[in-house]
Design a protein around this motif. Structure first.
Motif: not given
Length: 188
Positions: A16-25, A42-49, A111-117, A124-127
């Motif tokens: 999840f820390r690694e995922l977080d870094q992708w939003f800075e690209k 962006r679509e890969v990140l949405e697929h993960i959610t 979905k916007s990047l903010a919504e995906i993030k 992450y919190a739920q896990c």
């Protein structure tokens, strides 16, 4: 058992820390598609959610059942070959096998990047919350079938670990996409 729980926690934290870094690209990197039929980062990140959402439905339900079983006197017994299943799950993070994902896990790109993030942070919190509830081995009291790569029955810790390996698989995909973007930019 504490070792297994620690491995799951570390996998959650790392991925999840690694995922977080992708939003800075750069947005150009996030929206890059090498081919029209391929996903962007962006679509890969949405697929993960989307995948996390459906995995967490199962994990949350199984967590409630495991806690009920513990309250009802079930005993935690860990089989001798317990950690072997984690090695089988590790394969999920590689590109060495294909899988056909269900249509409801396909990103729509709306979905916007903010919504995906924000969704990823909540997931992450739920896990983390589920793992914290299952701190004494209760996660081994419930098994759920996993059809991906013929993994069979997984307990809750293994299911959460699967979720992290699915993320890792897509982190590798995003790294390949970023590299391809950079290589294509050199030729422009």
């Amino acid at each position: 058992m504490r070792n297994v729980i620690q491995v799951v926690r570390e996998a959650l934290l790392t991925n999840f820390r690694e995922l977080d870094q992708w939003f800075e690209k750069d947005p150009a990197v996030l929206d890059f598609k090498p081919e029209a039929d391929q996903w962007s980062i962006r679509e890969v990140l949405e697929h993960i959610t989307l995948t996390n959402y459906f995995l967490l439905l199962i994990i949350n339900k199984a967590t409630r059942r495991a806690l009920d079983r513990k309250r009802n006197g079930h005993t935690v017994v860990v089989p001798a070959d317990y950690e072997d299943k984690f090695a089988q799950i590790d394969v999920i993070s590689s590109k060495s096998f294909g899988w056909v994902r269900p249509e409801h896990m396909e990103p729509e790109g709306l979905k916007s990047l903010a919504e995906i993030k924000a969704t990823l942070k909540q997931q992450y919190a739920q896990c983390w919350y589920n793992v914290s509830l299952l701190k004494n081995g209760e996660g081994t009291l419930v098994f759920t079938n996993m059809s991906v790569n013929h993994l069979g029955k997984l307990d809750i810790y293994q299911y959460i670990y699967f979720l992290t390996k699915h993320i890792e698989r897509h982190i590798h995909q995003m790294q390949r996409l970023e590299k391809q973007f950079e290589e294509d930019a050199v030729f422009i």
